[in-house]
Design a protein around this motif. Structure first.
Motif, mmCIF file in Angstrom:
data_model
loop_
_atom_site.group_PDB
_atom_site.id
_atom_site.type_symbol
_atom_site.label_atom_id
_atom_site.label_comp_id
_atom_site.label_asym_id
_atom_site.label_seq_id
_atom_site.Cartn_x
_atom_site.Cartn_y
_atom_site.Cartn_z
ATOM 1 N N VAL A 162 0.857 -1.186 0.000
ATOM 2 C CA VAL A 162 0.000 0.000 0.000
ATOM 3 C C VAL A 162 0.892 1.235 0.000
ATOM 4 C CG1 VAL A 162 -1.832 1.250 1.202
ATOM 5 C CG2 VAL A 162 -1.779 -1.244 1.276
ATOM 6 N N ARG A 163 0.864 1.972 -1.082
ATOM 7 C CA ARG A 163 1.738 3.138 -1.213
ATOM 8 C C ARG A 163 1.109 4.133 -2.176
ATOM 9 N NH1 ARG A 163 3.441 2.612 -6.225
ATOM 10 N NH2 ARG A 163 3.829 0.561 -7.147
ATOM 11 N N PRO A 164 1.528 5.393 -2.109
ATOM 12 C CA PRO A 164 1.015 6.367 -3.086
ATOM 13 C C PRO A 164 1.571 6.087 -4.471
ATOM 14 C CG PRO A 164 2.708 7.360 -1.713
ATOM 15 C CD PRO A 164 2.426 6.013 -1.119
ATOM 16 N N ASP A 165 0.759 6.373 -5.486
ATOM 17 C CA ASP A 165 1.232 6.212 -6.862
ATOM 18 C C ASP A 165 2.380 7.179 -7.134
ATOM 19 O OD1 ASP A 165 -0.458 4.210 -7.545
ATOM 20 O OD2 ASP A 165 -1.898 5.462 -8.635
ATOM 21 N N HIS A 166 3.222 6.816 -8.087
ATOM 22 C CA HIS A 166 4.365 7.661 -8.430
ATOM 23 C C HIS A 166 3.919 8.928 -9.170
ATOM 24 C CE1 HIS A 166 7.020 4.584 -7.005
ATOM 25 N NE2 HIS A 166 6.612 3.696 -7.917
ATOM 26 N N ARG A 167 2.764 8.873 -9.802
ATOM 27 C CA ARG A 167 2.262 10.032 -10.543
ATOM 28 C C ARG A 167 1.012 10.552 -9.850
ATOM 29 N NH1 ARG A 167 1.697 8.513 -16.751
ATOM 30 N NH2 ARG A 167 1.317 10.765 -16.823
ATOM 31 N N MET A 168 0.793 11.854 -9.946
ATOM 32 C CA MET A 168 -0.388 12.453 -9.354
ATOM 33 C C MET A 168 -0.842 13.634 -10.192
ATOM 34 S SD MET A 168 1.132 14.664 -6.128
ATOM 35 C CE MET A 168 -0.448 15.460 -5.816
ATOM 36 N N ILE A 169 -2.092 14.055 -9.986
ATOM 37 C CA ILE A 169 -2.587 15.267 -10.626
ATOM 38 C C ILE A 169 -2.267 16.410 -9.678
ATOM 39 C CG2 ILE A 169 -4.583 16.458 -11.577
ATOM 40 C CD1 ILE A 169 -5.907 13.742 -11.964
ATOM 41 N N GLY A 170 -1.201 17.139 -9.976
ATOM 42 C CA GLY A 170 -0.757 18.227 -9.108
ATOM 43 C C GLY A 170 -1.454 19.523 -9.436
ATOM 44 N N HIS A 171 -0.674 20.568 -9.654
ATOM 45 C CA HIS A 171 -1.271 21.880 -9.901
ATOM 46 C C HIS A 171 -1.893 21.939 -11.290
ATOM 47 C CE1 HIS A 171 -1.869 26.201 -9.961
ATOM 48 N NE2 HIS A 171 -1.288 26.217 -11.145
ATOM 49 N N THR A 172 -3.152 22.301 -11.331
ATOM 50 C CA THR A 172 -3.835 22.561 -12.595
ATOM 51 C C THR A 172 -4.280 24.014 -12.669
ATOM 52 O OG1 THR A 172 -5.870 21.720 -11.578
ATOM 53 C CG2 THR A 172 -4.627 20.193 -12.962
ATOM 54 N N GLY A 173 -4.650 24.582 -11.538
ATOM 55 C CA GLY A 173 -5.089 25.971 -11.515
ATOM 56 C C GLY A 173 -5.480 26.376 -10.108
ATOM 57 N N PHE A 174 -5.661 27.681 -9.917
ATOM 58 C CA PHE A 174 -6.119 28.227 -8.645
ATOM 59 C C PHE A 174 -7.597 28.565 -8.747
ATOM 60 C CE2 PHE A 174 -1.606 29.468 -8.914
ATOM 61 C CZ PHE A 174 -1.125 28.892 -7.743
ATOM 62 N N LEU A 175 -8.295 28.385 -7.654
ATOM 63 C CA LEU A 175 -9.697 28.766 -7.571
ATOM 64 C C LEU A 175 -9.862 29.845 -6.517
ATOM 65 C CD1 LEU A 175 -11.363 25.238 -7.677
ATOM 66 C CD2 LEU A 175 -11.525 26.997 -9.436
ATOM 67 N N LEU A 176 -10.752 30.778 -6.758
ATOM 68 C CA LEU A 176 -11.078 31.767 -5.735
ATOM 69 C C LEU A 176 -12.544 32.134 -5.846
ATOM 70 C CD1 LEU A 176 -11.210 35.072 -6.812
ATOM 71 C CD2 LEU A 176 -8.935 34.395 -7.520
ATOM 72 N N THR A 177 -13.144 32.403 -4.717
ATOM 73 C CA THR A 177 -14.559 32.772 -4.670
ATOM 74 C C THR A 177 -14.740 34.039 -3.857
ATOM 75 O OG1 THR A 177 -14.924 31.365 -2.730
ATOM 76 C CG2 THR A 177 -15.396 30.401 -4.892
ATOM 77 N N SER A 178 -15.807 34.754 -4.159
ATOM 78 C CA SER A 178 -16.186 35.939 -3.413
ATOM 79 C C SER A 178 -17.691 36.107 -3.556
ATOM 80 C CB SER A 178 -15.442 37.171 -3.936
ATOM 81 O OG SER A 178 -15.759 38.319 -3.173
ATOM 82 N N ARG A 179 -18.306 36.897 -2.656
ATOM 83 C CA ARG A 179 -19.747 37.106 -2.668
ATOM 84 C C ARG A 179 -20.078 38.559 -3.005
ATOM 85 N NH1 ARG A 179 -22.229 33.236 0.698
ATOM 86 N NH2 ARG A 179 -24.212 33.949 -0.212
ATOM 87 N N ARG A 180 -21.197 38.761 -3.662
ATOM 88 C CA ARG A 180 -21.661 40.103 -4.011
ATOM 89 C C ARG A 180 -22.317 40.751 -2.799
ATOM 90 N NH1 ARG A 180 -23.464 44.708 -5.200
ATOM 91 N NH2 ARG A 180 -24.125 45.300 -7.317
ATOM 92 N N LEU A 181 -21.864 41.946 -2.444
ATOM 93 C CA LEU A 181 -22.474 42.703 -1.363
ATOM 94 C C LEU A 181 -23.763 43.372 -1.840
ATOM 95 C CD1 LEU A 181 -19.264 44.453 0.005
ATOM 96 C CD2 LEU A 181 -20.518 42.612 1.131
ATOM 97 N N ALA A 182 -24.606 43.756 -0.897
ATOM 98 C CA ALA A 182 -25.805 44.518 -1.246
ATOM 99 C C ALA A 182 -25.388 45.899 -1.740
ATOM 100 C CB ALA A 182 -26.719 44.635 -0.039
ATOM 101 N N ASP A 183 -26.196 46.483 -2.602
ATOM 102 C CA ASP A 183 -25.892 47.810 -3.142
ATOM 103 C C ASP A 183 -25.758 48.831 -2.021
ATOM 104 O OD1 ASP A 183 -25.946 46.877 -5.724
ATOM 105 O OD2 ASP A 183 -28.054 47.388 -6.053
ATOM 106 N N GLY A 184 -24.737 49.673 -2.113
ATOM 107 C CA GLY A 184 -24.523 50.729 -1.137
ATOM 108 C C GLY A 184 -23.812 50.300 0.124
ATOM 109 N N VAL A 185 -23.468 49.025 0.230
ATOM 110 C CA VAL A 185 -22.783 48.512 1.426
ATOM 111 C C VAL A 185 -21.291 48.465 1.159
ATOM 112 C CG1 VAL A 185 -22.486 46.523 2.954
ATOM 113 C CG2 VAL A 185 -24.770 47.168 2.152
ATOM 114 N N GLU A 186 -20.497 48.996 2.095
ATOM 115 C CA GLU A 186 -19.049 48.934 1.973
ATOM 116 C C GLU A 186 -18.553 47.654 2.621
ATOM 117 O OE1 GLU A 186 -17.170 52.339 3.559
ATOM 118 O OE2 GLU A 186 -18.149 53.761 2.185
ATOM 119 N N PRO A 187 -17.539 47.033 2.022
ATOM 120 C CA PRO A 187 -16.999 45.809 2.629
ATOM 121 C C PRO A 187 -16.384 46.111 3.988
ATOM 122 C CG PRO A 187 -15.572 46.581 0.858
ATOM 123 C CD PRO A 187 -16.821 47.411 0.795
#
Length: 326
Positions: free
Chosen positions: A248-273
């Motif tokens: 039982v061991r990890p495979d020699h190959r792996m799916i490493g970096h493919t891309g970065f993900l980021l998320t954010s939410r929309r604030l209500a109108d007129g509201v400052e973060p």
């Protein structure tokens, strides 16, 4: 009761037109589309498609060369990694993260920019269902054609929730009351104005970028825009394991970096973060410019008092002292 689009192709006996994934004894895959009277040929013999038509999934067929193949319908990850490509596909590990972390729900109104080969579009369409809407924008006509072909081949025809537009998102986005926006493009920061106008309050923007420079610029643009919450960024990696008895061991190959993900939410109108109460990295701001309520002298004093602590602890101490002072 009418079945959801594509559901009939996912269950029951094999039919003419179905895609079948054949797995040989060494684990190698071949994907075929069943046609009456046609045969599958390899250097290890052949067998007729008629042997599979009407058979159940999980059937084993044998070639004239006595090689066995296990026949199953390809799963969405299998299909994505074997389908024709124009642009690089969004890997299943990232598509799954996007669907979950962007909270793509049945009936959602979703905008997608950067269709590529249609890999992510299929995951989004399965998530929103027939009652939702996916508005996809692609700048390149050749990519749009490949994506449309892949999506329709997978679902067995046009999906009722999908509208594919050829053109730039900034110039063509007319939809409003959008619940989620997914951007897979070189410069997502250029689209924040139109995205902000289209998103409902609380709506999610999810960006998929390849490099750290793109990631940094997108995050800073979201912060500066003023209509979004503090972005969250991450990446995922997948490592398979070899399990054979006690070996039982990890495979020699792996799916490493493919891309970065980021998320954010929309604030209500007129509201400052809300004000960020975080110590910036040295050089992040000009010599005479610093975020409000950040007192370098006080922070340095705490750093001297707790030289054995981590930088994150300094921030916690600074915030605590600042809260007590306020």
């Amino acid at each position: 009761m009418t079945q959801p689009t594509g559901a009939a192709r996912r269950r029951g006996p094999f039919q003419v037109g179905d895609q079948v994934q054949l797995t040989d004894p060494k684990g190698r895959h071949h994907t075929i589309t069943l046609e009456a009277g046609k045969a599958f040929h390899t250097h290890k013999g052949a067998f007729s498609h008629d042997e599979l038509i009407g058979a159940l999934e999980g059937t084993v067929v044998r070639t004239t060369g006595n090689t066995q193949y296990l026949a199953l319908r390809p799963l969405l990850p299998d299909y994505v990694l074997s389908m024709p490509r124009g642009a690089a596909v969004v890997y299943p590990k990232d598509a799954g993260q996007i669907v979950t972390m962007a909270d793509i729900f049945p009936g959602a109104r979703v905008v997608e920019a950067g269709v590529g080969s249609g890999a992510l579009s299929m995951s989004l369409l399965r998530a929103v269902g027939d009652s939702g809407s996916l508005f996809s924008y692609e700048r390149r006509e050749d990519f749009a054609g490949i994506a449309r072909s892949n999506v329709e081949r997978y679902f067995g025809g046009p999906h009722p929730a999908w509208k594919l537009t050829l053109g730039d998102l900034q110039d063509n986005l007319v939809e409003t009351e959008i619940d989620r926006v997914v951007l897979d493009m070189l410069a997502p920061w250029e689209c924040l104005d139109v995205v902000s106008k289209a998103l409902v309050p609380g709506g999610v923007i999810c960006c998929y970028v390849a490099t750290t420079t793109q990631l940094s610029r997108t995050v800073e643009a979201l912060r500066e825009h003023g209509t979004f919450t503090e972005p969250q960024a991450w990446e995922s990696m997948v490592r398979n394991w070899h399990v054979e008895g006690l070996a039982v061991r990890p495979d020699h190959r792996m799916i490493g970096h493919t891309g970065f993900l980021l998320t954010s939410r929309r604030l209500a109108d007129g509201v400052e973060p809300p004000l960020r109460r975080r110590r910036p990295a040295k050089g992040a701001y000009g010599e005479t410019e610093a975020p409000e309520k950040v007192k370098p002298g006080r922070f340095l004093k705490l750093a001297e008092d707790r030289a054995d602590a981590s930088g994150e602890d300094y921030v916690e101490d600074f915030d605590r002292v600042a809260d007590e002072r306020d």
